[in-house]
Each structure stands twice: as structure tokens, then as C-alpha cells.
Design a protein around this motif. Structure first.
Motif, PDB file in Angstrom:
ATOM      1  N   ILE A 106       6.309 -12.110  -4.191  1.00 18.89           N
ATOM      2  CA  ILE A 106       5.573 -11.137  -3.390  1.00 18.89           C
ATOM      3  C   ILE A 106       5.242  -9.929  -4.257  1.00 18.89           C
ATOM      4  CG2 ILE A 106       5.799  -9.459  -1.503  1.00 18.89           C
ATOM      5  CD1 ILE A 106       7.281 -11.567   0.081  1.00 18.89           C
ATOM      6  N   GLU A 107       3.994  -9.480  -4.156  1.00 22.86           N
ATOM      7  CA  GLU A 107       3.574  -8.276  -4.866  1.00 22.86           C
ATOM      8  C   GLU A 107       3.669  -7.072  -3.937  1.00 22.86           C
ATOM      9  OE1 GLU A 107      -0.391  -9.025  -6.340  1.00 22.86           O
ATOM     10  OE2 GLU A 107       0.380  -9.559  -8.315  1.00 22.86           O
ATOM     11  N   ALA A 108       4.536  -6.134  -4.277  1.00 24.10           N
ATOM     12  CA  ALA A 108       4.617  -4.889  -3.508  1.00 24.10           C
ATOM     13  C   ALA A 108       3.480  -3.970  -3.943  1.00 24.10           C
ATOM     14  CB  ALA A 108       5.959  -4.209  -3.754  1.00 24.10           C
ATOM     15  N   PRO A 109       2.847  -3.261  -3.004  1.00 23.02           N
ATOM     16  CA  PRO A 109       1.666  -2.456  -3.366  1.00 23.02           C
ATOM     17  C   PRO A 109       1.949  -1.367  -4.382  1.00 23.02           C
ATOM     18  CG  PRO A 109       2.400  -1.976  -1.115  1.00 23.02           C
ATOM     19  CD  PRO A 109       3.145  -3.183  -1.568  1.00 23.02           C
ATOM     20  N   ASP A 110       3.151  -0.806  -4.419  1.00 17.99           N
ATOM     21  CA  ASP A 110       3.463   0.262  -5.364  1.00 17.99           C
ATOM     22  C   ASP A 110       3.983  -0.241  -6.704  1.00 17.99           C
ATOM     23  OD1 ASP A 110       2.689   2.199  -3.560  1.00 17.99           O
ATOM     24  OD2 ASP A 110       4.700   2.416  -2.709  1.00 17.99           O
ATOM     25  N   PRO A 135       6.237  -8.999  -9.578  1.00 15.21           N
ATOM     26  CA  PRO A 135       6.475  -9.663  -8.298  1.00 15.21           C
ATOM     27  C   PRO A 135       7.960  -9.860  -8.034  1.00 15.21           C
ATOM     28  CG  PRO A 135       4.797 -10.814  -9.569  1.00 15.21           C
ATOM     29  CD  PRO A 135       5.439  -9.824 -10.485  1.00 15.21           C
ATOM     30  N   ARG A 136       8.368  -9.679  -6.772  1.00 16.23           N
ATOM     31  CA  ARG A 136       9.743  -9.940  -6.366  1.00 16.23           C
ATOM     32  C   ARG A 136       9.853 -11.374  -5.861  1.00 16.23           C
ATOM     33  NH1 ARG A 136       8.543  -4.778  -7.677  1.00 16.23           N
ATOM     34  NH2 ARG A 136      10.250  -3.300  -7.260  1.00 16.23           N
ATOM     35  N   GLU A 137      10.991 -11.996  -6.151  1.00 20.20           N
ATOM     36  CA  GLU A 137      11.221 -13.368  -5.704  1.00 20.20           C
ATOM     37  C   GLU A 137      12.253 -13.392  -4.587  1.00 20.20           C
ATOM     38  OE1 GLU A 137      12.222 -15.822  -9.049  1.00 20.20           O
ATOM     39  OE2 GLU A 137      10.188 -15.739  -9.877  1.00 20.20           O
ATOM     40  N   TYR A 138      11.974 -14.224  -3.576  1.00 17.56           N
ATOM     41  CA  TYR A 138      12.876 -14.384  -2.445  1.00 17.56           C
ATOM     42  C   TYR A 138      12.990 -15.869  -2.095  1.00 17.56           C
ATOM     43  CZ  TYR A 138      11.849  -9.385  -1.853  1.00 17.56           C
ATOM     44  OH  TYR A 138      11.695  -8.040  -2.054  1.00 17.56           O
ATOM     45  N   SER A 139      14.185 -16.282  -1.686  1.00 19.56           N
ATOM     46  CA  SER A 139      14.403 -17.652  -1.237  1.00 19.56           C
ATOM     47  C   SER A 139      13.751 -17.864   0.123  1.00 19.56           C
ATOM     48  CB  SER A 139      15.901 -17.947  -1.127  1.00 19.56           C
ATOM     49  OG  SER A 139      16.560 -17.727  -2.350  1.00 19.56           O
ATOM     50  N   ILE A 140      13.137 -19.017   0.303  1.00 18.26           N
ATOM     51  CA  ILE A 140      12.518 -19.357   1.589  1.00 18.26           C
ATOM     52  C   ILE A 140      13.587 -19.947   2.496  1.00 18.26           C
ATOM     53  CG2 ILE A 140      10.737 -20.709   2.754  1.00 18.26           C
ATOM     54  CD1 ILE A 140       9.191 -20.774   0.125  1.00 18.26           C
ATOM     55  N   HIS A 150      18.717   3.453  -2.976  1.00 18.16           N
ATOM     56  CA  HIS A 150      19.065   4.101  -4.226  1.00 18.16           C
ATOM     57  C   HIS A 150      20.105   5.192  -3.977  1.00 18.16           C
ATOM     58  CE1 HIS A 150      15.897   1.786  -5.882  1.00 18.16           C
ATOM     59  NE2 HIS A 150      14.907   2.487  -5.350  1.00 18.16           N
ATOM     60  N   ALA A 151      20.634   5.729  -5.062  1.00 18.43           N
ATOM     61  CA  ALA A 151      21.674   6.759  -4.944  1.00 18.43           C
ATOM     62  C   ALA A 151      21.185   7.985  -4.188  1.00 18.43           C
ATOM     63  CB  ALA A 151      22.160   7.151  -6.339  1.00 18.43           C
ATOM     64  N   ASP A 152      19.890   8.271  -4.267  1.00 24.33           N
ATOM     65  CA  ASP A 152      19.355   9.446  -3.571  1.00 24.33           C
ATOM     66  C   ASP A 152      18.996   9.162  -2.115  1.00 24.33           C
ATOM     67  OD1 ASP A 152      17.126   7.858  -3.777  1.00 24.33           O
ATOM     68  OD2 ASP A 152      15.939   9.272  -4.968  1.00 24.33           O
ATOM     69  N   GLY A 153      19.298   7.933  -1.651  1.00 20.65           N
ATOM     70  CA  GLY A 153      19.011   7.569  -0.268  1.00 20.65           C
ATOM     71  C   GLY A 153      17.666   6.914  -0.055  1.00 20.65           C
ATOM     72  N   GLY A 154      16.822   6.915  -1.068  1.00 16.28           N
ATOM     73  CA  GLY A 154      15.513   6.296  -0.943  1.00 16.28           C
ATOM     74  C   GLY A 154      15.608   4.781  -0.955  1.00 16.28           C
ATOM     75  N   LEU A 155      14.605   4.142  -0.338  1.00 10.32           N
ATOM     76  CA  LEU A 155      14.569   2.689  -0.272  1.00 10.32           C
ATOM     77  C   LEU A 155      13.885   2.106  -1.498  1.00 10.32           C
ATOM     78  CD1 LEU A 155      13.584   2.135   3.474  1.00 10.32           C
ATOM     79  CD2 LEU A 155      15.795   1.678   2.422  1.00 10.32           C
ATOM     80  N   GLY A 156      14.265   0.877  -1.841  1.00  8.90           N
ATOM     81  CA  GLY A 156      13.599   0.164  -2.923  1.00  8.90           C
ATOM     82  C   GLY A 156      12.124  -0.033  -2.610  1.00  8.90           C
ATOM     83  N   LEU A 157      11.295  -0.083  -3.655  1.00 12.54           N
ATOM     84  CA  LEU A 157       9.854  -0.180  -3.453  1.00 12.54           C
ATOM     85  C   LEU A 157       9.474  -1.401  -2.621  1.00 12.54           C
ATOM     86  CD1 LEU A 157       8.467   0.795  -6.984  1.00 12.54           C
ATOM     87  CD2 LEU A 157       8.349   2.126  -4.872  1.00 12.54           C
ATOM     88  N   ALA A 158      10.022  -2.565  -2.975  1.00 19.40           N
ATOM     89  CA  ALA A 158       9.651  -3.794  -2.270  1.00 19.40           C
ATOM     90  C   ALA A 158      10.377  -3.918  -0.936  1.00 19.40           C
ATOM     91  CB  ALA A 158       9.930  -5.008  -3.144  1.00 19.40           C
ATOM     92  N   SER A 159      11.702  -3.741  -0.943  1.00 21.41           N
ATOM     93  CA  SER A 159      12.447  -3.940   0.298  1.00 21.41           C
ATOM     94  C   SER A 159      12.085  -2.889   1.336  1.00 21.41           C
ATOM     95  CB  SER A 159      13.957  -3.939   0.034  1.00 21.41           C
ATOM     96  OG  SER A 159      14.405  -2.654  -0.363  1.00 21.41           O
ATOM     97  N   ALA A 192       7.786  -0.141   6.107  1.00 18.09           N
ATOM     98  CA  ALA A 192       6.388   0.288   6.100  1.00 18.09           C
ATOM     99  C   ALA A 192       5.431  -0.775   6.621  1.00 18.09           C
ATOM    100  CB  ALA A 192       5.996   0.701   4.681  1.00 18.09           C
ATOM    101  N   LEU A 193       5.722  -2.020   6.352  1.00 15.63           N
ATOM    102  CA  LEU A 193       4.860  -3.113   6.779  1.00 15.63           C
ATOM    103  C   LEU A 193       4.919  -3.272   8.292  1.00 15.63           C
ATOM    104  CD1 LEU A 193       3.153  -5.253   5.149  1.00 15.63           C
ATOM    105  CD2 LEU A 193       5.070  -6.813   5.535  1.00 15.63           C
ATOM    106  N   SER A 194       3.768  -3.473   8.932  1.00 16.26           N
ATOM    107  CA  SER A 194       3.704  -3.650  10.387  1.00 16.26           C
ATOM    108  C   SER A 194       3.216  -5.056  10.722  1.00 16.26           C
ATOM    109  CB  SER A 194       2.743  -2.624  11.011  1.00 16.26           C
ATOM    110  OG  SER A 194       3.180  -1.311  10.764  1.00 16.26           O
ATOM    111  N   PRO A 195       3.608  -5.597  11.879  1.00 19.14           N
ATOM    112  CA  PRO A 195       3.098  -6.908  12.296  1.00 19.14           C
ATOM    113  C   PRO A 195       1.575  -6.932  12.249  1.00 19.14           C
ATOM    114  CG  PRO A 195       4.883  -6.238  13.722  1.00 19.14           C
ATOM    115  CD  PRO A 195       4.594  -5.054  12.838  1.00 19.14           C
TER     116      PRO A 195
END
Length: 453
Positions: free
Chosen positions: A246-250, A255-260, A278-287, A293-296
């Protein structure tokens, strides 16, 4: 006379089973043809007379194998006889006798050898101490996000050199299939401009149709289940054990790989995504994008990546011991769904998470499989539900006699989840339980498969 509701449901279920059986049959036939083709290719490349050069690969997900075959075919087109082998298929006499060997070696995790080279490390790297007649070159594959970049390739190169083998040219290191590194490899081998590049499927835009939080209240990171469907409605084929990229927009260049977690008859691709914080509380770019952020209805650039080393393949009718933790359940669920569709009920699932009250992922599905007999045995290990932390590797040690009994009647072992902690602990436990000879035979037969990260 009108059919009853039960009869209609039964007919629908039968149709689903027949459809999946037909799909499995087609996959089996395609795999058989692929293996026959590979053997034919190997025979053709080797030629006759002159001792062939060896093109050796150590792989986890298949990339180094693909590059090894690409190299071998290009050399053959220049009139050079070659032989392609997995490092685990190499023996000491063969390596000592060959005048030239080209190594395409992946690194797994933080500097480890991939599973496709584990026996080579244990038997050859620990036993050979003189290779004075060998000329060699190393293409090391890695990922610069890991501290020990190309760790195994570097270790392999130094081992060969320290044992008297002669480098044809300095080691070439490739970061995430960097085309410039591949061009350098081809150039040093006299293959520049051979015109053959690794064929990759293009990214397609899949639609997020559903997302749900699976572990509310967990002390661990949130785990979300995502269901993705192709907008065109045409569902491509894949096999249990395969991955998606999967390609995250940022961060589209990595690409990140995930098991199906699903199989094609489920109607879409299901993923289990844990939020990375992350240590500062921010979320990973892809996750963060996938779980927040992603909506149905939004689109996700995605492509399916075949994962030959984690497919069922020749293990499809064997007893299965499935071991994992966390989002690694995804790869195990896909195999169990495939087994359910074909009626193969000789399965043992051993899965670990933190607390039963919050982290029993897919509980309804697991318990239904247990009731139906698909799961012959289900061991759930919740590390924080008792004094002292207790993990899946400890349960394997407790069940040592049963593990050996399953192996001795032909079981294959599939491990999916975190490399650090779980997978390394499971590997150590299995080695202790089985002993060196039984463990080596398990690996050599392709009955120990891992998808760990």
C-alpha cells in the motif's frame, strides 16, 4: 415445490465450496506448471560440458529469488552456463567445487539471514573454512530503515572473503529494489542493457468499504480491521499467505506491506492494522492514514504481492500448526479460511496477545471453527492475564510432546507476527523441542514457514 430456507442455504454453501475447490484446483495446476517450468528453465540454463556458475539466492518474500533468475537468464543469453539454487539447497562439496558463484542475499529484520538461508548459515558458514578456488560476487538486498542495513549480505561477503574466496568486484547493496543498484550489478557482470527488469504489478485503487476497531480498551495499540474492494468489481486472484503493498499519500516511495487475512471468496481484501505511535504521540504515516484519516469510500493505492514462501503450496493437505501474535493473526486467518473452504480440519492455532477481555481478535470466528472441528486445537495465550508474563513460545515448550507428535505425523508450521520477541522466541522453542536433526529436516522439507516483521 418451493425450496425451504435451509435447502437454499445449503445449496448456496455447496456452491461456495465447489467454487473455491475449483479455484484451488486451478491454483494447484498453475503451481504444478510453474514448478515444471522452473525445472525446465534450470536444465536449459545449465547447458552441457562446461561447469556452470552458481547463481545462489537467500530469500524471504521472493525478491532475491526473482533477481537471481533474472541474472541467470541474462548470463545464459550471453552464452554462459548457469545453475540457480537456494542457499538452503547448497552443500559444502558443491560450493568447494564451483569456480564461480553469484550470491543474491536478502536480510531479514535487524541483520538476520532470511529463512531461505538458515540451513546454509548453520551448516556451511559454521563448517567451511577454505574456499581458495572460488570467485564470487554479492548483491545484498536490504532496507535502510533498519539499523543493520544489508546485515546478512555483508556477513556473507566477509565470510566468503575470509575463507580465501576472491571477490570479482566489491559488494553491491540494494535499498528496496533501487534500480541504480541493480543497474550497477548488471554492469559489473557485463549485462548492462540486457533489457530485462523485474516485472511488478501496477498499483490499483481499491475502496475502503469497512473499518472497525477490534480491541477497544486494550493497553496495546489500536488494531483495526479494514475491508477493501476493487472499484471495478473485478476481484483479482490471490492465495492465502499473500501480502498487499500500500502506498501512503505522505510517503509514496516506500510501500508498506501487510498480510492478507481473507481469501478471494470472502469478496474483498481484509487487513489487520495496528496503529503505530511515535514517542511524541503522533501516529505513523501509513497506520495513521489507514486507521484514522481514511474514510469509507476513499481509495487506497494497492497491489497484491505473491508470497510464495508463506503460501500453503505442498503443505495444503498436511496438518497445520499455526503460531502468531497481534496483527500476525491476519496471515493465519487466511490459511484457516482456505482450509475451511476445502474441508481440511487438522489445524492447531496457538495465538498470543495481551488481555483476553480486550485482545481476543476474531473470537467468534475462532470459536465457530473450534465447534465445527476445523480447529482441532486452540491455544490462546494472554501475556498479562496471569502473574509473570507468559508468551506463545512458553506454551510451545509446555506442549513439547504434542508439538513433536504433530511434526512426526507430517505437520507444517506457519508463524506470523512480530520478529522481535515472538518469532525469535518461537524459533528458539521449536529448536529446543525438536532437536537439531528434526528441525533441519523440517526446514529442508519446506514445512517451517514464517511471515514475520
Amino acid at each position: 415445490m418451493a425450496m425451504s430456507i435451509d435447502a437454499i442455504r445449503g445449496a448456496a454453501a455447496a456452491a461456495t465450496v465447489l467454487g473455491y475447490a475449483a479455484l484451488c484446483g486451478a491454483i494447484w495446476w498453475r503451481e504444478r506448471r510453474r514448478r515444471t517450468s522452473i525445472q525446465a528453465d534450470a536444465n536449459a540454463l545449465a547447458g552441457h560440458g562446461t561447469s556452470p556458475a552458481l547463481v545462489l539466492f537467500g530469500t524471504q518474500t521472493g525478491q532475491s529469488e526473482a533477481l537471481a533468475w533474472q541474472t541467470a537468464r541474462a548470463l545464459h543469453s550471453r552464452g554462459l552456463p548457469v545453475r540457480v539454487l537456494s542457499l538452503n539447497s547448497l552443500d559444502a562439496d558443491m560450493l568447494r567445487a564451483t569456480p564461480r558463484a553469484l550470491f543474491v542475499a536478502s536480510t531479514y529484520g535487524e541483520g538476520d539471514a532470511p529463512d531461505g538461508a538458515s540451513l546454509f548459515v548453520e551448516k556451511l558458514m559454521a563448517g567451511i573454512n577454505a574456499l581458495p578456488s572460488l570467485r564470487y560476487a554479492v548483491l545484498a538486498l536490504g532496507d535502510r530503515q533498519y539499523q543493520n542495513f544489508c546485515g546478512f549480505g555483508r556477513q556473507l561477503d566477509e565470510w566468503l572473503h575470509s575463507n580465501g574466496a576472491t571477490r570479482e568486484f566489491p559488494r553491491i547493496e540494494m535499498d528496496n529494489a533501487d534500480p541504480s543498484a541493480l543497474a550497477q550489478w548488471n554492469s559489473r557482470l557485463g549485462l548492462a542493457g540486457n533489457g530485462e527488469e523485474e516485472v511488478k504489478r501496477p498499483f490499483a485503487h481499491w475502496q475502503l468499504s469497512k473499518r472497525e476497531l477490534l480491541n477497544p480498551g486494550s493497553v496495546g495499540g489500536e488494531i483495526h480491521r479494514l475491508v477493501l474492494t476493487p472499484p471495478s468489481g473485478n476481484l483479482p486472484a490471490w492465495q492465502s499467505g499473500d501480502l498487499v503493498q500500500i502506498e501512503a499519500p505522505d510517503d509514496p516511495t516506500r510501500p508498506r506491506e501487510y498480510s492478507i487475512a481473507s481469501i478471494p471468496t470472502d469478496g474483498g481484501i481484509e487487513l489487520l492494522i495496528r496503529q503505530e505511535r511515535h514517542a511524541d504521540g503522533g501516529l505513523g504515516l501509513a497506520s495513521g492514514w489507514l486507521t484514522v484519516a481514511l474514510s469509507p469510500g476513499d481509495l487506497v493505492p494497492l497491489r497484491i504481492k505473491p508470497h510464495a514462501n508463506f503460501r500453503l503450496g505442498s503443505n495444503a493437505t498436511r496438518p497445520l500448526l499455526l503460531v502468531g501474535n497481534g496483527t500476525g493473526l491476519a496471515g493465519l486467518l487466511s490459511h484457516l479460511r482456505a482450509r475451511a473452504a476445502t474441508g481440511e480440519g487438522d489445524n492447531w492455532l496457538l495465538f498470543g496477545e495481551r488481555n483476553a477481555a480486550h485482545d481476543w481478535l476474531a473470537r467468534d470466528e475462532m470459536e465457530a471453527w473450534q465447534s465445527s472441528g476445523l480447529l482441532h486445537r486452540l491455544d490462546m495465550v494472554f501475556s498479562r492475564d496471569q502473574p509473570g508474563q507468559f508468551y506463545v513460545q512458553h506454551r510451545l515448550l509446555q506442549a513439547a510432546d504434542d508439538v513433536v507428535a504433530w511434526i512426526d505425523r507430517g505437520a507444517a508450521i506457519y508463524v506470523c507476527g512480530s520478529l522481535e520477541g515472538m518469532a525469535s522466541g518461537v524459533d528458539a522453542a521449536l529448536r529446543q523441542v525438536t532437536g537439531p536433526d528434526r528441525f533441519a529436516a523440517l526446514v529442508a522439507a519446506g514445512r517451517y514457514r514464517r511471515d514475520v516483521y
